[in-house]
Design a protein around this motif. Structure first.
Motif, PDB file in Angstrom:
ATOM      1  N   TYR A 173     -10.442   7.341 -28.988  1.00 38.53           N
ATOM      2  CA  TYR A 173     -11.364   8.281 -29.632  1.00 38.53           C
ATOM      3  C   TYR A 173     -11.520   9.606 -28.873  1.00 38.53           C
ATOM      4  CZ  TYR A 173     -12.623   3.667 -31.473  1.00 38.53           C
ATOM      5  OH  TYR A 173     -12.583   2.396 -31.998  1.00 38.53           O
ATOM      6  N   THR A 174     -10.469  10.020 -28.166  1.00 37.86           N
ATOM      7  CA  THR A 174     -10.516  11.321 -27.496  1.00 37.86           C
ATOM      8  C   THR A 174     -10.386  12.431 -28.533  1.00 37.86           C
ATOM      9  OG1 THR A 174      -8.117  11.321 -27.194  1.00 37.86           O
ATOM     10  CG2 THR A 174      -9.458  10.387 -25.394  1.00 37.86           C
ATOM     11  N   SER A 175     -10.542  13.666 -28.078  1.00 40.01           N
ATOM     12  CA  SER A 175     -10.431  14.801 -29.006  1.00 40.01           C
ATOM     13  C   SER A 175      -9.029  14.870 -29.609  1.00 40.01           C
ATOM     14  CB  SER A 175     -10.766  16.106 -28.278  1.00 40.01           C
ATOM     15  OG  SER A 175      -9.898  16.312 -27.178  1.00 40.01           O
ATOM     16  N   ASN A 176      -7.990  14.551 -28.826  1.00 40.85           N
ATOM     17  CA  ASN A 176      -6.625  14.555 -29.358  1.00 40.85           C
ATOM     18  C   ASN A 176      -6.436  13.471 -30.401  1.00 40.85           C
ATOM     19  OD1 ASN A 176      -4.469  15.677 -26.596  1.00 40.85           O
ATOM     20  ND2 ASN A 176      -6.053  16.705 -27.767  1.00 40.85           N
ATOM     21  N   TYR A 177      -6.969  12.288 -30.125  1.00 43.58           N
ATOM     22  CA  TYR A 177      -6.893  11.158 -31.060  1.00 43.58           C
ATOM     23  C   TYR A 177      -7.558  11.530 -32.388  1.00 43.58           C
ATOM     24  CZ  TYR A 177      -7.824   6.414 -32.878  1.00 43.58           C
ATOM     25  OH  TYR A 177      -7.907   5.289 -33.664  1.00 43.58           O
ATOM     26  N   LEU A 178      -8.766  12.078 -32.301  1.00 38.71           N
ATOM     27  CA  LEU A 178      -9.517  12.406 -33.512  1.00 38.71           C
ATOM     28  C   LEU A 178      -8.873  13.552 -34.278  1.00 38.71           C
ATOM     29  CD1 LEU A 178     -13.180  12.128 -32.139  1.00 38.71           C
ATOM     30  CD2 LEU A 178     -11.848  10.402 -33.371  1.00 38.71           C
ATOM     31  N   ASN A 179      -8.308  14.532 -33.556  1.00 38.38           N
ATOM     32  CA  ASN A 179      -7.658  15.652 -34.229  1.00 38.38           C
ATOM     33  C   ASN A 179      -6.388  15.202 -34.939  1.00 38.38           C
ATOM     34  OD1 ASN A 179      -5.656  18.293 -33.947  1.00 38.38           O
ATOM     35  ND2 ASN A 179      -7.768  18.801 -34.478  1.00 38.38           N
ATOM     36  N   GLU A 180      -5.640  14.302 -34.308  1.00 37.36           N
ATOM     37  CA  GLU A 180      -4.445  13.778 -34.975  1.00 37.36           C
ATOM     38  C   GLU A 180      -4.834  12.969 -36.207  1.00 37.36           C
ATOM     39  OE1 GLU A 180      -0.331  11.250 -34.039  1.00 37.36           O
ATOM     40  OE2 GLU A 180      -1.793  11.594 -32.437  1.00 37.36           O
ATOM     41  N   LEU A 208      12.262   6.901 -27.598  1.00 44.18           N
ATOM     42  CA  LEU A 208      11.262   6.121 -28.330  1.00 44.18           C
ATOM     43  C   LEU A 208       9.980   6.918 -28.523  1.00 44.18           C
ATOM     44  CD1 LEU A 208      11.513   2.524 -26.764  1.00 44.18           C
ATOM     45  CD2 LEU A 208      11.825   3.123 -29.161  1.00 44.18           C
ATOM     46  N   LEU A 209       9.491   6.942 -29.766  1.00 48.70           N
ATOM     47  CA  LEU A 209       8.237   7.623 -30.092  1.00 48.70           C
ATOM     48  C   LEU A 209       7.237   6.604 -30.642  1.00 48.70           C
ATOM     49  CD1 LEU A 209       9.539  10.842 -31.900  1.00 48.70           C
ATOM     50  CD2 LEU A 209       8.920  10.564 -29.493  1.00 48.70           C
ATOM     51  N   PRO A 210       5.971   6.694 -30.235  1.00 50.06           N
ATOM     52  CA  PRO A 210       4.977   5.691 -30.617  1.00 50.06           C
ATOM     53  C   PRO A 210       4.353   5.926 -31.983  1.00 50.06           C
ATOM     54  CG  PRO A 210       3.940   7.326 -29.234  1.00 50.06           C
ATOM     55  CD  PRO A 210       5.411   7.711 -29.321  1.00 50.06           C
ATOM     56  N   GLY A 211       3.680   4.887 -32.464  1.00 52.14           N
ATOM     57  CA  GLY A 211       2.858   5.012 -33.657  1.00 52.14           C
ATOM     58  C   GLY A 211       1.515   5.624 -33.301  1.00 52.14           C
ATOM     59  N   PHE A 212       0.767   6.034 -34.309  1.00 54.91           N
ATOM     60  CA  PHE A 212      -0.527   6.687 -34.074  1.00 54.91           C
ATOM     61  C   PHE A 212      -1.478   5.781 -33.287  1.00 54.91           C
ATOM     62  CE2 PHE A 212      -4.969   7.200 -35.604  1.00 54.91           C
ATOM     63  CZ  PHE A 212      -5.240   8.393 -34.939  1.00 54.91           C
ATOM     64  N   GLY A 213      -2.080   6.361 -32.244  1.00 59.45           N
ATOM     65  CA  GLY A 213      -3.122   5.653 -31.504  1.00 59.45           C
ATOM     66  C   GLY A 213      -2.631   4.621 -30.511  1.00 59.45           C
ATOM     67  N   GLY A 235     -18.188   2.633 -27.799  1.00 57.04           N
ATOM     68  CA  GLY A 235     -16.775   2.398 -28.086  1.00 57.04           C
ATOM     69  C   GLY A 235     -16.177   1.460 -27.048  1.00 57.04           C
ATOM     70  N   ARG A 236     -16.510   1.697 -25.782  1.00 52.76           N
ATOM     71  CA  ARG A 236     -16.059   0.820 -24.698  1.00 52.76           C
ATOM     72  C   ARG A 236     -16.597  -0.596 -24.905  1.00 52.76           C
ATOM     73  NH1 ARG A 236     -14.594   0.700 -19.314  1.00 52.76           N
ATOM     74  NH2 ARG A 236     -14.261   2.947 -19.316  1.00 52.76           N
ATOM     75  N   LEU A 237     -17.869  -0.690 -25.245  1.00 48.18           N
ATOM     76  CA  LEU A 237     -18.495  -1.996 -25.443  1.00 48.18           C
ATOM     77  C   LEU A 237     -17.811  -2.778 -26.558  1.00 48.18           C
ATOM     78  CD1 LEU A 237     -20.806  -3.960 -24.726  1.00 48.18           C
ATOM     79  CD2 LEU A 237     -22.225  -2.769 -26.418  1.00 48.18           C
ATOM     80  N   LEU A 238     -17.528  -2.098 -27.673  1.00 51.34           N
ATOM     81  CA  LEU A 238     -16.874  -2.759 -28.806  1.00 51.34           C
ATOM     82  C   LEU A 238     -15.458  -3.206 -28.447  1.00 51.34           C
ATOM     83  CD1 LEU A 238     -18.032  -0.468 -31.757  1.00 51.34           C
ATOM     84  CD2 LEU A 238     -18.784  -2.792 -31.276  1.00 51.34           C
ATOM     85  N   LEU A 239     -14.740  -2.367 -27.707  1.00 48.09           N
ATOM     86  CA  LEU A 239     -13.382  -2.722 -27.291  1.00 48.09           C
ATOM     87  C   LEU A 239     -13.398  -3.918 -26.345  1.00 48.09           C
ATOM     88  CD1 LEU A 239     -11.835   0.832 -26.764  1.00 48.09           C
ATOM     89  CD2 LEU A 239     -11.132  -0.838 -28.475  1.00 48.09           C
ATOM     90  N   LYS A 240     -14.406  -3.966 -25.487  1.00 45.72           N
ATOM     91  CA  LYS A 240     -14.532  -5.083 -24.545  1.00 45.72           C
ATOM     92  C   LYS A 240     -14.859  -6.374 -25.283  1.00 45.72           C
ATOM     93  CE  LYS A 240     -14.191  -3.482 -20.208  1.00 45.72           C
ATOM     94  NZ  LYS A 240     -13.337  -4.091 -19.159  1.00 45.72           N
ATOM     95  N   ILE A 241     -15.806  -6.295 -26.219  1.00 45.46           N
ATOM     96  CA  ILE A 241     -16.208  -7.478 -26.983  1.00 45.46           C
ATOM     97  C   ILE A 241     -15.046  -7.974 -27.846  1.00 45.46           C
ATOM     98  CG2 ILE A 241     -17.713  -8.304 -28.836  1.00 45.46           C
ATOM     99  CD1 ILE A 241     -19.866  -6.387 -27.772  1.00 45.46           C
ATOM    100  N   GLY A 242     -14.298  -7.035 -28.414  1.00 45.50           N
ATOM    101  CA  GLY A 242     -13.199  -7.388 -29.311  1.00 45.50           C
ATOM    102  C   GLY A 242     -12.032  -8.060 -28.611  1.00 45.50           C
TER     103      GLY A 242
END
Length: 320
Positions: free
Chosen positions: A232-239, A77-82, A199-206
């Motif tokens: 939003y890590t460097s790998n996430y943003l580069n992908e 099994l391979l995941p979707g982006f993010g 980013g953490r704050l928005l994820l928590k509120i959401g």
């Protein structure tokens, strides 16, 4: 203007400046608090994350792979982006497949509990790394099943390792020629969100994206913790930056004619009206090809795992 009026005006100005200054100080304090809380939370959250799967050596780093089930055939099994924690996100589907197959969930670098990497997140590197993980586990004959952007990585994968892949199954998988993939992402803002703590704050509120889905509270908590870890890590943003080039690179590829090919897709994709025809085009030359539409959103495996597993087993048994 009289002296009395002048004093009143100066007093009003001083009050206004104090108010503005107070607001500015409050904003700075708020930003500082959000930043400090994020730094502390990143450390404490890491201690709360429960390990799962096994770490496999890949390119000098560690890639996390979870293997469940004892069937004769293996599904990779391979995941979707993010998807922050693929092995947990796929849990409903794994539970339906594991009684009949050995299921291996590969978490590419930057996903789940896998290490980060400095290598470009292009299709060639991602595919090579996944293959290296499977080789390390001595998994050399398997069915490839992937969600979303795994349709792009998957079509490259099955052409490179055609002798290893038994079949390909897409779960609302991407198509190289689908429209709207030439979007330019503002990764700078996303990087700032991570580094500042907002980013953490928005994820928590959401709230949790898994509310109302078949996951228990403990599982949801782990999903949230790993989401905060990997967002939003460097790998996430580069992908993300490589999404359009990766789609472009896949446009000359087709699935091998003899490879059994099945797609489980949304019956009504709100963003792409040609979603069904695009997938029908992919199977048109396949000796064993099938498209199954389902009522649901992009994450069909969250709500349609039982149907996906049953249809997939019937499809494979029909071929046999």
């Amino acid at each position: 203007m009289t002296q009395k009026e002048g004093k009143k005006k100066n007093k009003a100005l001083r009050i206004l400046l104090k108010i503005v200054g107070g607001i500015a100080i409050a904003i700075v304090l708020f930003i500082a608090i959000v930043y400090i809380v994020n730094v502390i939370s990143n450390k404490t959250d890491q201690k709360k994350i429960e390990t799962y799967g096994q770490l496999v050596p890949v390119d000098g780093k560690k890639m996390n792979v979870t293997i469940l089930g004892e069937g004769e055939e293996t599904i990779v099994l391979l995941p979707g982006f993010g998807t922050a924690a693929p092995a947990i996100d796929f849990k409903p589907l794994i539970e339906e497949l594991a009684p009949y197959y050995r299921v291996a969930v590969v978490e590419p670098f930057g996903y789940g509990l896998s290490d980060m990497t400095d290598k470009e997140r292009n299709t060639a590197n991602i595919v090579s790394e996944v293959h290296e993980a499977l080789q390390a586990l001595k998994i050399d004959r398997y069915i490839l099943m992937g969600h979303s952007i795994a349709g792009i990585y998957g079509i490259d994968y099955v052409n490179k390792y055609e002798n290893e892949v038994i079949a390909f199954a897409g779960i609302d998988s991407s198509v190289p020629t689908q429209p709207g993939m030439d979007v330019k992402f503002d990764t700078g803002k996303l990087k700032l969100l991570r580094e500042s703590g907002f980013g953490r704050l928005l994820l928590k509120i959401g709230g949790s994206a898994y509310d109302g889905l078949p996951y228990d509270d403990k599982t949801k908590e782990q999903l949230q913790l790993i989401t905060l870890r990997n967002a939003y890590t460097s790998n996430y943003l580069n992908e993300m930056v490589n999404i359009y080039p990766n789609f472009q690179a896949a446009q000359h590829l087709t699935f091998p004619k003899e490879l059994p090919l099945i797609f489980f897709i949304q019956a009504n994709n709100p963003a792409i009206s040609t979603w069904v025809p695009l997938h029908e085009e992919q199977i048109k030359d396949s000796v064993h090809g099938k498209v199954i539409t389902m009522d649901g959103d992009h994450y069909l495996h969250h709500t349609k795992s039982k149907e996906i597993a049953e249809e997939f087993r019937a499809f494979m048994n029909g071929i046999k």
